[in-house]
Write an enzyme that holds these catalytic residues in place. Structure first.
Site, mmCIF file in Angstrom:
data_model
loop_
_atom_site.group_PDB
_atom_site.id
_atom_site.type_symbol
_atom_site.label_atom_id
_atom_site.label_comp_id
_atom_site.label_asym_id
_atom_site.label_seq_id
_atom_site.Cartn_x
_atom_site.Cartn_y
_atom_site.Cartn_z
ATOM 1 N N LYS A 15 53.342 59.398 40.164
ATOM 2 C CA LYS A 15 52.828 58.303 40.983
ATOM 3 C C LYS A 15 52.527 57.126 40.087
ATOM 4 C CE LYS A 15 51.208 56.469 44.761
ATOM 5 N NZ LYS A 15 52.177 55.352 44.535
ATOM 6 N N GLN A 23 48.750 55.626 33.249
ATOM 7 C CA GLN A 23 48.679 56.020 34.664
ATOM 8 C C GLN A 23 48.336 57.501 34.803
ATOM 9 O OE1 GLN A 23 49.856 53.332 36.954
ATOM 10 N NE2 GLN A 23 48.588 54.461 38.394
ATOM 11 N N LYS A 51 44.630 57.770 34.400
ATOM 12 C CA LYS A 51 43.997 57.070 35.518
ATOM 13 C C LYS A 51 44.067 57.911 36.788
ATOM 14 C CE LYS A 51 45.556 52.885 36.195
ATOM 15 N NZ LYS A 51 46.232 51.666 36.700
ATOM 16 N N LYS A 93 55.640 55.219 35.831
ATOM 17 C CA LYS A 93 55.729 53.765 36.007
ATOM 18 C C LYS A 93 57.198 53.397 36.007
ATOM 19 C CE LYS A 93 52.921 50.253 36.447
ATOM 20 N NZ LYS A 93 51.532 50.267 36.949
ATOM 21 N N GLY A 97 53.555 49.121 44.130
ATOM 22 C CA GLY A 97 53.685 47.798 43.526
ATOM 23 C C GLY A 97 52.989 47.677 42.184
ATOM 24 N N ASP A 98 53.274 46.593 41.515
ATOM 25 C CA ASP A 98 52.592 46.189 40.274
ATOM 26 C C ASP A 98 52.961 44.709 40.096
ATOM 27 O OD1 ASP A 98 51.060 47.481 37.832
ATOM 28 O OD2 ASP A 98 52.543 46.176 36.906
ATOM 29 N N THR A 135 42.687 47.459 44.690
ATOM 30 C CA THR A 135 42.482 47.383 43.235
ATOM 31 C C THR A 135 41.329 46.424 42.922
ATOM 32 O OG1 THR A 135 44.858 47.727 43.001
ATOM 33 C CG2 THR A 135 43.645 47.109 41.021
ATOM 34 N N ASN A 148 47.771 39.769 43.138
ATOM 35 C CA ASN A 148 47.122 40.712 44.049
ATOM 36 C C ASN A 148 45.747 41.150 43.553
ATOM 37 O OD1 ASN A 148 46.788 43.949 44.431
ATOM 38 N ND2 ASN A 148 47.399 42.944 46.324
ATOM 39 N N SER A 167 46.483 54.303 47.203
ATOM 40 C CA SER A 167 47.855 54.794 47.392
ATOM 41 C C SER A 167 47.826 56.286 47.708
ATOM 42 C CB SER A 167 48.687 54.566 46.128
ATOM 43 O OG SER A 167 49.119 53.234 46.039
HETATM 44 P P1 NDP Z 1 50.837 40.077 40.513
HETATM 45 O O1 NDP Z 1 52.247 39.940 40.210
HETATM 46 O O2 NDP Z 1 50.377 40.037 41.912
HETATM 47 O O3 NDP Z 1 49.992 39.005 39.707
HETATM 48 C C1 NDP Z 1 50.078 38.936 38.329
HETATM 49 C C2 NDP Z 1 49.257 37.749 37.860
HETATM 50 O O4 NDP Z 1 49.126 37.813 36.450
HETATM 51 C C3 NDP Z 1 49.933 36.432 38.173
HETATM 52 O O5 NDP Z 1 48.969 35.444 38.363
HETATM 53 C C4 NDP Z 1 50.745 36.192 36.908
HETATM 54 O O6 NDP Z 1 51.044 34.828 36.649
HETATM 55 C C5 NDP Z 1 49.808 36.719 35.854
HETATM 56 N N1 NDP Z 1 50.620 37.186 34.713
HETATM 57 C C6 NDP Z 1 51.585 38.129 34.728
HETATM 58 N N2 NDP Z 1 52.136 38.263 33.526
HETATM 59 C C7 NDP Z 1 51.508 37.375 32.742
HETATM 60 C C8 NDP Z 1 51.628 37.035 31.382
HETATM 61 N N3 NDP Z 1 52.533 37.640 30.594
HETATM 62 N N4 NDP Z 1 50.783 36.083 30.895
HETATM 63 C C9 NDP Z 1 49.861 35.486 31.684
HETATM 64 N N5 NDP Z 1 49.724 35.751 33.003
HETATM 65 C C10 NDP Z 1 50.530 36.686 33.505
HETATM 66 O O7 NDP Z 1 50.383 41.470 39.830
HETATM 67 P P2 NDP Z 1 49.090 42.347 40.115
HETATM 68 O O8 NDP Z 1 47.940 41.497 40.487
HETATM 69 O O9 NDP Z 1 49.485 43.466 40.986
HETATM 70 O O10 NDP Z 1 48.837 42.991 38.668
HETATM 71 C C11 NDP Z 1 47.979 42.404 37.703
HETATM 72 C C12 NDP Z 1 47.548 43.451 36.699
HETATM 73 O O11 NDP Z 1 46.858 44.511 37.377
HETATM 74 C C13 NDP Z 1 48.673 44.139 35.935
HETATM 75 O O12 NDP Z 1 48.226 44.472 34.645
HETATM 76 C C14 NDP Z 1 48.893 45.420 36.734
HETATM 77 O O13 NDP Z 1 49.502 46.429 35.959
HETATM 78 C C15 NDP Z 1 47.458 45.755 37.097
HETATM 79 N N6 NDP Z 1 47.254 46.644 38.218
HETATM 80 C C16 NDP Z 1 47.796 46.396 39.439
HETATM 81 C C17 NDP Z 1 47.550 47.241 40.504
HETATM 82 C C18 NDP Z 1 48.066 46.972 41.865
HETATM 83 O O14 NDP Z 1 47.740 47.752 42.769
HETATM 84 N N7 NDP Z 1 48.814 45.925 42.110
HETATM 85 C C19 NDP Z 1 46.713 48.441 40.337
HETATM 86 C C20 NDP Z 1 46.114 48.569 39.039
HETATM 87 C C21 NDP Z 1 46.407 47.700 38.030
HETATM 88 P P3 NDP Z 1 52.556 34.279 36.794
HETATM 89 O O15 NDP Z 1 52.726 34.042 38.253
HETATM 90 O O16 NDP Z 1 52.574 33.056 35.984
HETATM 91 O O17 NDP Z 1 53.476 35.339 36.268
HETATM 92 O O1 2IT Z 2 48.670 50.291 37.709
HETATM 93 C C1 2IT Z 2 48.481 50.808 38.830
HETATM 94 O O2 2IT Z 2 47.625 51.674 38.996
HETATM 95 C C2 2IT Z 2 49.301 50.340 39.942
HETATM 96 N N1 2IT Z 2 50.097 49.424 39.765
HETATM 97 C C3 2IT Z 2 49.183 51.003 41.273
HETATM 98 C C4 2IT Z 2 50.039 52.232 41.326
HETATM 99 C C5 2IT Z 2 50.110 52.914 42.679
HETATM 100 O O3 2IT Z 2 50.848 53.905 42.737
HETATM 101 O O4 2IT Z 2 49.471 52.504 43.645
#
Ligand code: NDP
Ligand code: 2IT
Length: 451
Positions: free
Chosen positions: A94, A115, A118, A130, A169-170, A213, A244, A383
């Site tokens: 997952k 992961q 986690k 992943k 997603g991520d 998240t 997100n 999830s």
């Molecule tokens: P999104 O794509 O929705 O948003 C990512 C954000 O981070 C955007 O604002 C993006 O800006 C910025 N970003 C991405 N890469 C970079 C970079 N190299 N330098 C600076 N800014 C950057 O992703 P999420 O919000 O889903 O994910 C954000 C973080 O949270 C990640 O580390 C992800 O692994 C983690 N995460 C996500 C989960 C989920 O359920 N979605 C769960 C747990 C953790 P830009 O538009 O300029 O790229």
């Molecule tokens: O980093 C993370 O925990 C996620 N992007 C969510 C993974 C999931 O299966 O919901």
């Protein structure tokens, strides 16, 4: 670490580096966990003999594949797809899928490794994986994103399934992409199952998954703050990212009474001295999720806010920082700037946003600091709740899902305290999260024999 433990740790890391040359993010993630769990392994020699940590650090399976697609100009494009299936010892693989130009094997492997621990912390039966691609969704049309997702799934579908591997997603993969991926999966398999999470509400998704998240992060940070008799009320909060996780972290922090003063993207950050409110949040949701705009447009819309191109928000004075963008976004200088600005609590929404040097700065300063694998686990936990709802073909209410999310974040916090409490009474959340996650995975591996 005593001498023997240090020797074990050094030999283990030398082997990791030799076997996985150049994979610096992977080395970083493994080193952090190994440093936390090495003393426990030495105290439990059967774990050493059974090479439990060595096995976890070698993914069960890695799939790398070609993703060809055609852009709107009729030009053929070629990207690389990945799925790293790290561990299925406590449940089906997952973990999310990331679409970002920076994606490579090292980043996929570090994320799958993180992961695994986690997911163990969530208390739900989920293994760790992943996936992703170096596809850059920025500036692509909906049709291009759809064609890419369909091509990606045309290979991935044979490696996943509701009892095998359940992606989500991520970065760069949200509701739109999950829709396209799910549609193609359903078509290829000719079955409707919960093989992806983060689905739309009217086709199997869970209420509160988009929020989970960021909300879970704030629930976890609330528990951290409570250990020092504090709360979000009246605090100034710095958030990085505008995607997100950042959006819902900012919304929840604001609703818990904090003043959220920054958001960012990879081009820069905005500082709003008045803080976000419900109207401004609604604008951010529309800007980012409907128009897919850039955060600098916030400063054009709200002139009291200032945009800082090319900079990160860490110099902003604050009480709490919630890094929610990407790995290694807080370096040592960033961490020092946060401490100088009065920051008392850093709770990670992103995966591994702090470099090892930054973590050292936080720990030396004695502030509250939690690693992503503990504080951002609310997303994957929800999830897991989506998987449960799909299995029983039911939909829970928002209140029911929120109650589960609250309980899970609180249980993760309790696990961190149990395994991370130091003799002086402070909580080392890094040690606590790594040890609690590791013990669960390691014990299951011992039970299941040498596989
Ligand atoms: P999104 O794509 O929705 O948003 C990512 C954000 O981070 C955007 O604002 C993006 O800006 C910025 N970003 C991405 N890469 C970079 C970079 N190299 N330098 C600076 N800014 C950057 O992703 P999420 O919000 O889903 O994910 C954000 C973080 O949270 C990640 O580390 C992800 O692994 C983690 N995460 C996500 C989960 C989920 O359920 N979605 C769960 C747990 C953790 P830009 O538009 O300029 O790229
Ligand atoms: O980093 C993370 O925990 C996620 N992007 C969510 C993974 C999931 O299966 O919901």
């Amino acid at each position: 670490m005593d001498k023997f433990t240090q020797k074990y740790f050094d030999a283990f890391m030398a082997d990791i580096i030799a076997r996985n040359p150049g994979e610096k993010e992977f080395h970083q993630a493994v080193r952090e966990v190994a440093a936390s769990v090495a003393p426990y392994i030495v105290e439990h020699p059967h774990l050493m003999d059974l090479k439990v940590l060595e096995r976890i650090a070698e993914p069960e399976r890695i799939i790398i594949f070609r993703v060809p697609w055609m852009d709107d100009n009729g030009e053929v494009r070629v990207n690389r797809g990945f799925r790293v299936q790290c561990s299925s010892v406590i449940g089906p693989y997952k973990g999310g899928i990331r679409f970002h130009a920076s994606v490579n094997l090292s980043i996929m492997k570090f994320l799958a490794f993180e992961q695994t621990f986690k997911n163990a912390l969530t208390t739900l039966p989920m293994g760790g994986a992943k996936g992703g691609s170096d596809f850059n969704p920025r500036g692509k049309s909906d049709a291009e994103v759809m064609r890419f997702c369909q091509s990606f799934m045309t290979e991935l579908f044979r490696h996943i399934g509701q009892d095998t591997d359940v992606p989500a997603g991520d970065i760069g993969v949200g509701g739109r992409e999950i829709g396209y991926l799910f549609g193609q999966y359903r078509r290829l398999r000719d079955e409707f199952t919960g093989t992806l999470t983060g689905k739309g509400l009217n086709w199997g998704g869970s209420r509160l998954r988009p929020e989970a998240t960021g909300y879970g992060l704030c629930y976890f940070a609330t528990e951290m703050l409570a250990t020092r008799g504090q709360s979000f009320e009246g605090k100034t909060v710095v958030v990085s990212g505008a995607g997100n996780v950042a959006q819902y972290a900012a919304q929840k922090a604001m609703r818990l009474g904090a003043k959220v003063v920054t958001l960012s993207d990879s081009d820069g950050y905005i500082y709003d001295p008045d803080g976000l409110d419900e109207d401004k949040m609604a604008y951010v949701f529309e800007l980012k999720n409907i128009y897919r705009g850039r955060i600098k447009e916030y400063a054009a819309k709200y002139p009291t806010a200032k945009y800082f191109p090319g900079e990160k928000p860490w110099k902003t004075p604050c009480d709490i920082a919630l890094p929610c963008a990407t790995q290694n976004e807080i370096d040592e200088a960033g961490a020092r700037a946060l401490i100088a600005g009065g920051c008392q609590c850093v709770a990670e929404g992103a995966n591994m946003p702090s470099t090892p040097e930054a973590i050292q700065v936080f720990q030396d300063a004695g502030i509250l600091y939690s690693p992503g694998k503990a504080s951002n686990a609310g997303g994957v936990a929800t999830s897991g709740l989506e998987m449960s709802q799909n299995s029983v073909r039911q939909h829970w209410t928002r209140e029911e899902v929120d109650a589960h999310l609250h309980r899970i974040m609180s249980d993760i916090h309790a696990a961190c305290v149990k395994y991370g409490k130091e003799p002086d009474g402070t909580v080392n959340y890094v040690k606590g999260a790594n040890l609690a996650g590791f013990i669960k995975v390691a014990d299951a591996m011992v039970d299941q024999g040498l596989v």
